[in-house]
Enzyme design. Structure first.
Site, PDB file in Angstrom:
ATOM      1  N   HIS A 579      18.678   8.723 -45.296  1.00  0.00           N
ATOM      2  CA  HIS A 579      18.949   8.922 -46.721  1.00  0.00           C
ATOM      3  C   HIS A 579      17.653   9.182 -47.488  1.00  0.00           C
ATOM      4  O   HIS A 579      17.466   9.954 -48.220  1.00  0.00           O
ATOM      5  CB  HIS A 579      19.464   7.287 -47.246  1.00  0.00           C
ATOM      6  CG  HIS A 579      19.738   7.358 -48.617  1.00  0.00           C
ATOM      7  ND1 HIS A 579      20.912   7.416 -49.187  1.00  0.00           N
ATOM      8  CD2 HIS A 579      18.855   7.172 -49.695  1.00  0.00           C
ATOM      9  CE1 HIS A 579      20.853   7.096 -50.597  1.00  0.00           C
ATOM     10  NE2 HIS A 579      19.655   7.032 -50.964  1.00  0.00           N
ATOM     11  N   GLU A 580      16.608   8.473 -47.112  1.00  0.00           N
ATOM     12  CA  GLU A 580      15.302   8.514 -47.978  1.00  0.00           C
ATOM     13  C   GLU A 580      14.557  10.078 -47.743  1.00  0.00           C
ATOM     14  O   GLU A 580      14.072  10.903 -48.300  1.00  0.00           O
ATOM     15  CB  GLU A 580      14.234   7.544 -47.546  1.00  0.00           C
ATOM     16  CG  GLU A 580      14.707   6.189 -47.800  1.00  0.00           C
ATOM     17  CD  GLU A 580      14.766   5.982 -49.330  1.00  0.00           C
ATOM     18  OE1 GLU A 580      14.039   6.699 -50.041  1.00  0.00           O
ATOM     19  OE2 GLU A 580      15.630   5.254 -49.789  1.00  0.00           O
ATOM     20  N   HIS A 583      15.869  12.585 -49.694  1.00  0.00           N
ATOM     21  CA  HIS A 583      15.208  12.530 -51.330  1.00  0.00           C
ATOM     22  C   HIS A 583      14.528  13.956 -51.521  1.00  0.00           C
ATOM     23  O   HIS A 583      14.293  14.391 -52.488  1.00  0.00           O
ATOM     24  CB  HIS A 583      14.624  11.304 -51.569  1.00  0.00           C
ATOM     25  CG  HIS A 583      15.444  10.317 -51.586  1.00  0.00           C
ATOM     26  ND1 HIS A 583      14.956   8.820 -52.392  1.00  0.00           N
ATOM     27  CD2 HIS A 583      17.079  10.074 -51.634  1.00  0.00           C
ATOM     28  CE1 HIS A 583      16.125   8.071 -52.436  1.00  0.00           C
ATOM     29  NE2 HIS A 583      17.254   8.808 -51.875  1.00  0.00           N
ATOM     30  N   GLU A 632      22.528   9.998 -55.328  1.00  0.00           N
ATOM     31  CA  GLU A 632      22.406   8.976 -54.214  1.00  0.00           C
ATOM     32  C   GLU A 632      23.648   9.051 -53.146  1.00  0.00           C
ATOM     33  O   GLU A 632      23.481   8.679 -52.030  1.00  0.00           O
ATOM     34  CB  GLU A 632      22.152   7.874 -54.866  1.00  0.00           C
ATOM     35  CG  GLU A 632      20.993   7.444 -55.437  1.00  0.00           C
ATOM     36  CD  GLU A 632      20.012   7.491 -54.800  1.00  0.00           C
ATOM     37  OE1 GLU A 632      19.857   7.244 -53.314  1.00  0.00           O
ATOM     38  OE2 GLU A 632      18.635   7.635 -55.307  1.00  0.00           O
ATOM     39  N   ASP A 636      23.729   9.297 -49.215  1.00  0.00           N
ATOM     40  CA  ASP A 636      24.320   8.436 -48.167  1.00  0.00           C
ATOM     41  C   ASP A 636      25.408   9.266 -47.246  1.00  0.00           C
ATOM     42  O   ASP A 636      25.135   8.993 -46.100  1.00  0.00           O
ATOM     43  CB  ASP A 636      25.457   7.620 -49.290  1.00  0.00           C
ATOM     44  CG  ASP A 636      24.716   6.401 -49.863  1.00  0.00           C
ATOM     45  OD1 ASP A 636      23.668   6.156 -49.520  1.00  0.00           O
ATOM     46  OD2 ASP A 636      25.158   5.955 -50.926  1.00  0.00           O
TER      47      ASP A 636
END
Length: 730
Positions: A579-580, A583, A632, A636
């Site tokens: 997930h990070e 980003h 977000e 996910d």
């Protein structure tokens, strides 16, 4: 209908097709048609040899696959038994996983389990145990001062015995006030300078040192709107605002009375203080208005600000607050609401001339509220009562009172973070844990690079640039390297003087922390400056430094442990890591963020994802908020897909997998169960900005977009978590 992602399917036995065709072609070979006995014998020998070879290969492959994909037994370590107990206690096995997996994993009796909050509390308990274990520390070291401060905080008997005495001493240092004694009127800016620099209280505006909004590696003094004790909002109903002010007035009356003031005089000064707060609030300009005017922030010099808001002696106040940073009248500042500062200055000038004593009371009453955590129980009880009533008025859930040890651990962690970070990491994140975490991150990162090569909405050049960004990404795991340097901890706290009262200890620590913060910005650092403590249960990606950070506090049970089955680590911590990493590519998903991409294909997938999440509003769950949570949600979905592919690849190359003891879940099912466990969050865990969806949507959105979930849990086609179509953004 959208196709399924083949990378997420269960690994299968190698196809037998090509080998069978080879055998068949040999049976019809020219040699077999020769009328000689030699040819017939040779053909029979070759057929026999090929048959034996084929059977051997099939037997070896079967044994390999059986050894690889079947369970290697149950994990019987204490960590696995504790995780099993958590799964049983936090979930509701009576719920159908195909229709409500969030309740299946997180819906314990009459409430929602919150794994993130529980882990945060466990990390604080670990710090508590560390601080309770007294040891022989080097005199004057950070460890010694941290333990002394913690013990002073826990000594409630001494704090109660001191009562309001330490606070009265502070008020006298500020010139006193007319509510409860003699008042020696100091010059207004002298009082304001003391409040800002010595007591960390900012009654009219906030000021802090931070990265420049447009130049992240350039530190600059920033001046922002004030933070009020009351939760006021521009769009609030007048009736609610009036009730809030009544409660706040009652609280201020309590403070004045606790400090020995005459009730009639206290009432008068508290009312005028409310009036000042109300007028300052009316000067504020909402963020949306400033954005529409293109004035989110403005850069001005101290001299220019002095001309526009002359009531404040800006150079003196800022010099004292940000010592040892050298300042001059030409020093640039970042101001977020210049019009507010102008109006505030006019009000202050008016009050200095006409109601100087009431202005002093306004500043003192605000300071008492700021210092209340360091005061005796009477002040803390008044503050707690105010907080609960204001939460009721603003329709927020009540917050249970924290035990004293937790307050003291948090205070000690704030002021002595480097020291506690070293002690925490030494106990909770040893080399074995760090090595296993880095191995997991490497697997996740490599899988992402592989997936980037086949994204249809990226052209070849964009794919290569994206892969380079991932490979060049820095990762910091556990804690910053410098916190483990013992000599640094002794230098950090040389200016802290503890005692004679707990309030004086808090003030000395706060001044030391402010000075350390300023020095850290003035000294060029070769590494990323962390935004959170190493025991925090969070992760983040820093755009300016191109670094992703995973604190030690996150890489703990139930999300990660070196002794867990791989399914647990990949499902929980692995999904968070993926997930990070996504980003990094947020900009590509924004309008115009990827001009070289196939815009049509990208928009098709984005719209697909939006429809996918919007569909959950019809199932009694929180609806999709495209403006606040879309990026977000996309991370996910992609994070789960990347973690699942990485897990399957790891199973293929590393023999076997274990399961949790006495738990009727296959490894693949444990993978999804552990993912949901990381998303078990109650409503109170959601941040005020709501950048993430609520827990049920964070579980159901990605799982319903994953074909493997429906396969492993045997969900019928058309159920909530096995829809007829899926999206393929990542």
């Amino acid at each position: 209908m959208e196709g399924e992602d083949k990378s997420e399917e269960e690994p299968r036995e190698p196809s037998r097709g090509p080998r069978m065709r080879t055998l068949q072609s040999q049976e019809n070979s020219p040699e077999e048609r020769l009328p000689t006995e030699w040819s017939r014998l040779g053909a029979m020998a070759r057929r026999a040899l090929m048959t034996v070879l084929l059977l051997s290969l099939l037997l070896a492959a079967s044994v390999f696959l059986l050894y690889t994909f079947q369970n290697c037994g149950s994990c019987e370590t204490p960590e696995c038994w504790e995780l099993r107990a958590l799964y049983l206690a936090s979930g509701n096995s009576k719920v159908d996983p195909c229709t409500d997996f969030f309740s299946f994993a997180c819906g314990k009796a009459n409430e929602t389990s919150d794994s993130v909050q529980a882990l945060a509390e466990e990390n604080k308990r670990r710090l508590w145990r560390i601080l309770e274990a007294q040891g022989p520390w080097h005199p004057g070291s950070g460890e010694e001062k941290a333990f002394q401060f913690y013990n002073s905080c826990m000594d409630t008997h001494a704090i109660e015995a001191a009562g309001a005495g330490p606070l009265r001493q502070v008020i006298e240092e500020l010139g006193g006030w007319s509510i409860s004694g003699n008042w020696t009127s100091l010059e207004f800016n002298q009082t304001l300078t003391l409040l800002m620099s010595q007591y960390g209280h900012f009654p009219f505006f906030r000021t802090y040192l931070g990265p420049h909004p447009s130049s992240p590696h350039k530190p600059v003094i920033q001046i922002d709107q004030p933070e009020f004790d009351v939760p006021l909002k521009q769009e609030q109903e007048q009736k609610v605002s009036a009730q809030i002010f009544r409660e706040y007035l009652s609280y201020l009356n309590q403070l004045g009375t606790l400090l020995g003031g005459d009730p009639k005089k206290v009432q008068e000064h508290a009312s005028l203080s409310i009036s000042i707060t109300s007028r300052l609030f009316q000067f504020l300009r909402p963020l949306e208005q400033r954005q529409a005017q293109g004035k989110l922030f403005q850069t001005v010099t101290i001299d220019q600000l002095q001309e526009m808001a002359p009531a404040i002696d800006w150079l003196s106040c800022l010099q004292a607050t940000f010592a040892p940073m050298p300042l001059s009248p030409s020093q640039p500042l970042v101001v977020y609401d210049l019009e507010y500062l102008k109006d505030m200055s006019q009000l202050v000038e008016e009050l200095v001339l006409t109601q100087r004593d009431f202005l002093q009371s306004y500043m003192i009453l605000g300071l008492v509220g700021t210092l209340s955590p360091a005061l005796d129980s009477k002040f803390q009880d008044a503050r707690r009562e105010l907080s609960q009533k204001l939460r009721e008025l603003t329709e927020q859930p009540p917050v249970s009172a924290r035990p004293r040890w937790m307050q003291c651990v948090e205070e000690t962690g704030t002021f002595f973070q480097p020291t506690l970070a070293a002690l925490y990491v030494r106990e909770a994140f040893d080399w074995r844990t760090r090595s296993a975490a880095m191995e997991l991150f490497t697997a996740i990162r490599d899988t992402l690079v592989t997936r980037l090569r086949r994204l249809p909405w990226m052209n070849r050049e964009t794919q290569e640039e994206a892969q380079d960004k991932v490979t060049q990404l820095q990762v910091e795991m556990g804690a910053p390297e410098w916190v483990l340097e013992p000599e640094l901890a002794r230098q950090e706290y040389s200016d802290i003087q503890l005692g004679p009262s707990f309030l004086q200890s808090v003030l000395s620590c706060a001044r030391s922390l402010q000075a350390r913060t300023v020095r850290s910005f003035l000294q060029p650092l070769p590494h990323h400056r962390w935004k959170m403590s190493p025991w925090a249960v969070n992760a983040y990606y820093s755009i300016p430094d191109h670094v992703v950070v995973f604190p030690a506090g996150l890489l703990q049970p139930p999300f990660f442990h070196p002794g867990y089955p791989r399914a647990v680590n990949f499902g929980a911590a692995g999904s968070i890591m993926a997930h990070e990493l996504l980003h990094v590519f947020y900009k590509l998903l924004l309008p115009g963020g990827c001009p070289a991409c196939d815009t049509h294909a990208l928009q098709r997938e984005l719209q697909c994802l939006e429809r996918h999440y919007a569909a959950f509003s019809s199932h009694g769950r929180s609806s999709f908020n495209g403006s606040g949570t879309f990026l977000e949600n996309a991370a996910d979905v992609g994070g789960l897909a990347i973690a699942l592919q990485a897990y399957n690849q790891r199973l293929f190359w590393h023999y076997g997998e274990t399961t949790l003891p006495s738990l009727d879940l296959r490894p693949e099912q444990i993978f999804f169960r552990s993912y949901a466990q990381a998303m078990c969050r109650g409503h109170s865990s959601q941040d005020s900005q709501r950048t993430h969806s609520l827990g049920p949507l964070r579980v159901h959105g990605p799982l319903s977009n994953t074909p493997a979930f429906a396969r492993y849990f045997r969900c019928p086609r058309g159920t909530l978590l096995n829809p007829s179509s899926r999206c393929h953004l990542w």
